[in-house]
Enzyme design. Structure first.
Site, PDB file in Angstrom:
ATOM      1  N   ASN A 144      36.259  40.150  33.943  1.00 50.45           N
ATOM      2  CA  ASN A 144      37.618  40.551  34.308  1.00 50.45           C
ATOM      3  C   ASN A 144      38.253  39.385  35.056  1.00 50.45           C
ATOM      4  O   ASN A 144      37.932  39.147  36.209  1.00 50.45           O
ATOM      5  CB  ASN A 144      37.573  41.798  35.205  1.00 50.45           C
ATOM      6  CG  ASN A 144      38.949  42.173  35.733  1.00 50.45           C
ATOM      7  OD1 ASN A 144      39.972  41.698  35.227  1.00 50.45           O
ATOM      8  ND2 ASN A 144      38.990  43.018  36.763  1.00 50.45           N
ATOM      9  N   TRP A 145      39.117  38.676  34.358  1.00 52.36           N
ATOM     10  CA  TRP A 145      39.740  37.492  34.974  1.00 52.36           C
ATOM     11  C   TRP A 145      40.810  37.869  35.985  1.00 52.36           C
ATOM     12  O   TRP A 145      41.328  37.017  36.689  1.00 52.36           O
ATOM     13  CB  TRP A 145      40.343  36.600  33.886  1.00 52.36           C
ATOM     14  CG  TRP A 145      39.331  35.706  33.219  1.00 52.36           C
ATOM     15  CD1 TRP A 145      37.982  35.938  33.097  1.00 52.36           C
ATOM     16  CD2 TRP A 145      39.575  34.434  32.606  1.00 52.36           C
ATOM     17  NE1 TRP A 145      37.387  34.894  32.434  1.00 52.36           N
ATOM     18  CE2 TRP A 145      38.341  33.955  32.113  1.00 52.36           C
ATOM     19  CE3 TRP A 145      40.716  33.653  32.403  1.00 52.36           C
ATOM     20  CZ2 TRP A 145      38.218  32.729  31.456  1.00 52.36           C
ATOM     21  CZ3 TRP A 145      40.588  32.442  31.732  1.00 52.36           C
ATOM     22  CH2 TRP A 145      39.352  31.984  31.278  1.00 52.36           C
ATOM     23  N   LYS A 146      41.206  39.136  36.030  1.00 55.10           N
ATOM     24  CA  LYS A 146      42.315  39.568  36.896  1.00 55.10           C
ATOM     25  C   LYS A 146      43.528  38.658  36.650  1.00 55.10           C
ATOM     26  O   LYS A 146      43.729  38.209  35.526  1.00 55.10           O
ATOM     27  CB  LYS A 146      41.899  39.571  38.360  1.00 55.10           C
ATOM     28  CG  LYS A 146      40.545  40.251  38.581  1.00 55.10           C
ATOM     29  CD  LYS A 146      40.277  40.535  40.004  1.00 55.10           C
ATOM     30  CE  LYS A 146      38.828  40.971  40.163  1.00 55.10           C
ATOM     31  NZ  LYS A 146      38.572  41.685  41.385  1.00 55.10           N
TER      32      LYS A 146
ATOM     33  N   GLU B 208      41.844  48.231  41.661  1.00 54.46           N
ATOM     34  CA  GLU B 208      43.046  47.519  42.135  1.00 54.46           C
ATOM     35  C   GLU B 208      44.303  48.196  41.581  1.00 54.46           C
ATOM     36  O   GLU B 208      45.326  48.271  42.263  1.00 54.46           O
ATOM     37  CB  GLU B 208      42.974  46.038  41.707  1.00 54.46           C
ATOM     38  CG  GLU B 208      41.956  45.287  42.562  1.00 54.46           C
ATOM     39  CD  GLU B 208      41.348  44.056  41.899  1.00 54.46           C
ATOM     40  OE1 GLU B 208      41.899  43.568  40.904  1.00 54.46           O
ATOM     41  OE2 GLU B 208      40.295  43.604  42.393  1.00 54.46           O
TER      42      GLU B 208
ATOM     43  N   GLU C 183      32.256  50.943  39.867  1.00 57.25           N
ATOM     44  CA  GLU C 183      32.654  49.813  40.707  1.00 57.25           C
ATOM     45  C   GLU C 183      32.960  50.311  42.119  1.00 57.25           C
ATOM     46  O   GLU C 183      34.094  50.738  42.397  1.00 57.25           O
ATOM     47  CB  GLU C 183      33.901  49.150  40.134  1.00 57.25           C
ATOM     48  CG  GLU C 183      33.695  48.517  38.784  1.00 57.25           C
ATOM     49  CD  GLU C 183      34.593  47.299  38.612  1.00 57.25           C
ATOM     50  OE1 GLU C 183      34.059  46.223  38.373  1.00 57.25           O
ATOM     51  OE2 GLU C 183      35.817  47.439  38.750  1.00 57.25           O
TER      52      GLU C 183
ATOM     53  N   HIS D 297      41.095  50.387  36.847  1.00 55.84           N
ATOM     54  CA  HIS D 297      40.445  49.492  37.827  1.00 55.84           C
ATOM     55  C   HIS D 297      40.926  49.887  39.227  1.00 55.84           C
ATOM     56  O   HIS D 297      42.079  50.277  39.408  1.00 55.84           O
ATOM     57  CB  HIS D 297      40.818  48.037  37.507  1.00 55.84           C
ATOM     58  CG  HIS D 297      40.014  47.046  38.295  1.00 55.84           C
ATOM     59  ND1 HIS D 297      40.290  46.754  39.604  1.00 55.84           N
ATOM     60  CD2 HIS D 297      38.921  46.319  37.954  1.00 55.84           C
ATOM     61  CE1 HIS D 297      39.401  45.861  40.035  1.00 55.84           C
ATOM     62  NE2 HIS D 297      38.559  45.580  39.055  1.00 55.84           N
TER      63      HIS D 297
ATOM     64  N   GLY E 270      34.940  41.898  44.870  1.00 55.91           N
ATOM     65  CA  GLY E 270      35.534  40.687  45.444  1.00 55.91           C
ATOM     66  C   GLY E 270      35.151  40.430  46.887  1.00 55.91           C
ATOM     67  O   GLY E 270      35.764  39.603  47.552  1.00 55.91           O
TER      68      GLY E 270
ATOM     69  N   SER F 131      30.842  42.202  42.844  1.00 57.71           N
ATOM     70  CA  SER F 131      30.140  41.013  43.341  1.00 57.71           C
ATOM     71  C   SER F 131      28.841  40.723  42.603  1.00 57.71           C
ATOM     72  O   SER F 131      27.843  40.328  43.217  1.00 57.71           O
ATOM     73  CB  SER F 131      29.905  41.132  44.860  1.00 57.71           C
ATOM     74  OG  SER F 131      31.137  41.200  45.532  1.00 57.71           O
TER      75      SER F 131
ATOM     76  N   GLY G 223      33.963  40.104  37.945  1.00 58.99           N
ATOM     77  CA  GLY G 223      35.245  39.481  38.277  1.00 58.99           C
ATOM     78  C   GLY G 223      35.101  37.983  38.458  1.00 58.99           C
ATOM     79  O   GLY G 223      35.045  37.222  37.494  1.00 58.99           O
ATOM     80  N   GLY G 224      34.984  37.556  39.704  1.00 56.51           N
ATOM     81  CA  GLY G 224      34.991  36.125  40.054  1.00 56.51           C
ATOM     82  C   GLY G 224      34.037  35.283  39.220  1.00 56.51           C
ATOM     83  O   GLY G 224      34.397  34.190  38.760  1.00 56.51           O
TER      84      GLY G 224
HETATM   85  C1  PEP Z   1      36.095  43.372  39.217  1.00 47.74           C
HETATM   86  O1  PEP Z   1      37.139  42.746  39.268  1.00 47.74           O
HETATM   87  O2  PEP Z   1      36.016  44.381  38.509  1.00 47.74           O
HETATM   88  C2  PEP Z   1      34.943  42.885  39.982  1.00 47.74           C
HETATM   89  C3  PEP Z   1      33.826  43.535  39.924  1.00 47.74           C
HETATM   90  O3  PEP Z   1      35.147  41.743  40.717  1.00 47.74           O
HETATM   91  P1  PEP Z   1      34.003  40.857  41.452  1.00 47.74           P
HETATM   92  O4  PEP Z   1      32.891  40.637  40.471  1.00 47.74           O
HETATM   93  O5  PEP Z   1      34.703  39.582  41.805  1.00 47.74           O
HETATM   94  O6  PEP Z   1      33.540  41.635  42.639  1.00 47.74           O
END
Ligand code: PEP
Length: 251
Positions: free
Chosen positions: A10-12, A98, A168, A96, A174, A213, A234-235
């Site tokens: 997930n590049w957001k 967010e 999640e 999600h 994040g 994470s 994500g990251g």
């Molecule tokens: C996400 O954006 O769904 C996520 C899990 O981010 P991260 O891996 O950066 O915690």
């Protein structure tokens, strides 16, 4: 049943055309050996470029959101599932945390978007998760059951046939603070049991992936839980090397 692992990035709201091109070409050079399901979910403006760049690589592309409306019309700024499918998207992230927290997406909206994704032939990656306050108040299972059951009750079996569930925990996204492998496995087993109460076959086959994470150095232990079928990343999905390391740990 043995489920195929699934790792989705997930590049957001990150990336650029140059980063999309670099990711796609680097992936094609280094990532050919993977047998798990893989996807990257990029901002809408980069979808087509990523789809073209990853063509033949075995990595699918997904969007991060879609409209709950299925018919074209006066919905300024929105994109529907048919449009995403037309350009070659396979997946779409729905609900999600967010979007739930910042854009007011309720369980009702998540259900509408899940149905809209299914109607367009997309695989929805439906995200659910508890906040830290809810976990500390011992409400994790109640919160997750409410979010999950909204989708299970609101959609038909046919609409749910391709859906992926992403657990999640909001406090792990994040933050660098992942759930422990034991916490993740306990929740995934609970979610699978909730699904089994309605449909044992679906419970057996559905990919339930963990997000929060996940990094190359903790992926293998998180994936050791028997009900953890992969990750939403994500990251660490922004760089091919870390995305591939996580994918290798999943298969
Ligand atoms: C996400 O954006 O769904 C996520 C899990 O981010 P991260 O891996 O950066 O915690």
């Amino acid at each position: 049943m043995s489920r195929i692992a699934f790792v989705a990035g997930n590049w957001k709201m990150n990336g650029s055309l140059a980063k999309v091109d670099a990711f796609a070409s680097e992936f094609k050079q280094t990532g050919a050996d993977l047998s798990c399901d893989l996807a990257v979910c990029v901002p809408n403006v980069y979808l087509q470029r990523m789809i073209e760049g990853l063509d033949g690589s075995g990595v699918a592309v997904g969007a991060q959101n879609l409209s709950g409306e299925t018919e074209p019309g006066a919905f300024t700024g929105e994109i529907n599932g048919t449009m995403l499918g037309e350009i070659g998207c396979k997946y779409v992230i729905v609900g999600h945390s967010e979007r739930r927290a910042m854009y007011g997406e309720t369980d009702e909206i998540v259900v509408a978007k899940t149905k809209a994704a299914a109607a367009a032939g997309l695989q929805p990656i439906v995200c659910i998760g508890e906040t830290l306050e809810q976990r500390e108040a011992d409400q994790t299972e109640t919160v997750l059951a409410t979010q999950l059951n909204a989708v299970l009750n609101g959609c038909s079996a046919d609409e749910l046939k391709d859906f992926v569930l992403a657990y999640e925990p909001v406090w792990a996204i994040g933050t660098g603070r992942s759930a422990t492998p034991e916490q993740a496995q306990a929740v995934h087993a609970f979610l699978r049991a909730q699904i089994a109460d309605r449909d044992a076959t679906m419970a057996d086959s559905i990919q339930i992936i963990y997000g929060g994470s996940v990094k190359p150095d903790n992926a293998a232990e998180i994936f050791s839980g028997k009900d953890v079928d992969g990750a939403l990343v994500g990251g660490a999905s922004l760089k091919v090397e870390s995305f591939l390391d996580i994918a290798r740990a999943a298969q």
